[in-house]
Design a protein around this motif. Sequence first.
Motif, mmCIF file in Angstrom:
data_model
loop_
_atom_site.group_PDB
_atom_site.id
_atom_site.type_symbol
_atom_site.label_atom_id
_atom_site.label_comp_id
_atom_site.label_asym_id
_atom_site.label_seq_id
_atom_site.Cartn_x
_atom_site.Cartn_y
_atom_site.Cartn_z
ATOM 1 N N THR A 3 -8.014 -61.291 -93.016
ATOM 2 C CA THR A 3 -7.776 -62.065 -93.312
ATOM 3 C C THR A 3 -7.845 -62.809 -94.657
ATOM 4 N N PHE A 28 -10.170 -71.533 -90.331
ATOM 5 C CA PHE A 28 -9.583 -69.989 -90.692
ATOM 6 C C PHE A 28 -11.219 -69.152 -91.373
ATOM 7 N N THR A 64 -4.027 -60.494 -91.106
ATOM 8 C CA THR A 64 -3.674 -61.258 -91.274
ATOM 9 C C THR A 64 -3.578 -62.441 -92.121
ATOM 10 N N VAL A 66 -2.727 -65.955 -94.211
ATOM 11 C CA VAL A 66 -2.720 -67.389 -93.734
ATOM 12 C C VAL A 66 -2.429 -68.056 -95.250
ATOM 13 N N THR A 93 0.212 -60.400 -89.025
ATOM 14 C CA THR A 93 0.489 -62.039 -88.378
ATOM 15 C C THR A 93 0.762 -63.122 -89.376
ATOM 16 N N ARG A 95 0.432 -67.000 -89.847
ATOM 17 C CA ARG A 95 -0.019 -68.044 -89.939
ATOM 18 C C ARG A 95 -0.230 -69.466 -90.652
ATOM 19 N N THR A 96 0.246 -70.610 -89.763
ATOM 20 C CA THR A 96 0.567 -71.725 -91.002
ATOM 21 C C THR A 96 -0.732 -72.906 -90.559
ATOM 22 N N GLY A 100 -0.002 -75.387 -88.154
ATOM 23 C CA GLY A 100 -0.492 -74.397 -87.289
ATOM 24 C C GLY A 100 0.231 -73.824 -85.842
ATOM 25 N N MET A 101 0.820 -73.075 -87.598
ATOM 26 C CA MET A 101 2.353 -72.695 -86.235
ATOM 27 C C MET A 101 2.020 -70.925 -86.731
ATOM 28 N N THR A 102 1.979 -70.399 -85.788
ATOM 29 C CA THR A 102 1.533 -68.189 -85.690
ATOM 30 C C THR A 102 2.972 -67.531 -85.176
ATOM 31 N N ASP A 104 4.284 -63.765 -85.436
ATOM 32 C CA ASP A 104 3.602 -61.978 -85.244
ATOM 33 C C ASP A 104 5.147 -61.599 -84.591
ATOM 34 N N ARG A 116 12.218 -67.142 -82.810
ATOM 35 C CA ARG A 116 11.426 -66.944 -83.581
ATOM 36 C C ARG A 116 11.365 -66.685 -85.027
#
Length: 211
Positions: A3, A28, A64, A66, A93, A95-96, A100-102, A104, A116
């Motif tokens: 991450t 996170f 991931t 971030v 992936t 992620r914000t 909390g946006m994801t 992938d 998306r």
Amino acid sequence: MATILYARVSTSDQTLDHQRRQAEAAGFHIDTVIEDHGVSGLNVRLTDRPNGRRLYDLLRSGDTLVVRWVDRLGRNYQDVCDAIRHFLDRGVTIRTVINGMTFDGSTSDPIQKAVRDALIAFMAATAQAQAEASKEAQKAGIAYARTAEDGRYRGRKPSYSRAEFRLVQDMLTQQAGTSAIARATGLTRQTVLRIRDAPQEAERVLASWGM
């Protein structure tokens, strides 16, 4: 699988620690932090930044990425869209922290892909629009400050710093209430409301005082 937090700070009022604390508070567990300082997200592509390029070398399938929000990747619409899609195609992936946006690349459904990609495009366009509006407000503030040097009244000095202004904007983006923001920043609720209702004017006042 790692991450990785990418943090971009473009002014002295922003800090890497603030972005890392936000990410950790959101749950996170960060393995690696990649940071860029004093780099414009509007004019400098991610691949052209000193450490932005490292993301392309480090990120692997299953990792991931971030970011506080997509504007940390950049504030240029095309550059942000291209970067995100490149990482998704690689199996990363994204992620914000804010909202909390994801994102992938796991879906193969064309409708879900379209939704998306439309959301990514919207967020990238918003980032560029905010950057351009902020730039214009700063120009106006600088111009106003120059006329003030000739004896014109600049108005009352703002009761908030640029760091506090940015923190208010961050918390508003996270839909925090004005009373909660006032407690967190130490500002009055009326000041928070002024920043919320007229952010460009609030930034212009900061610039006019050289803040």
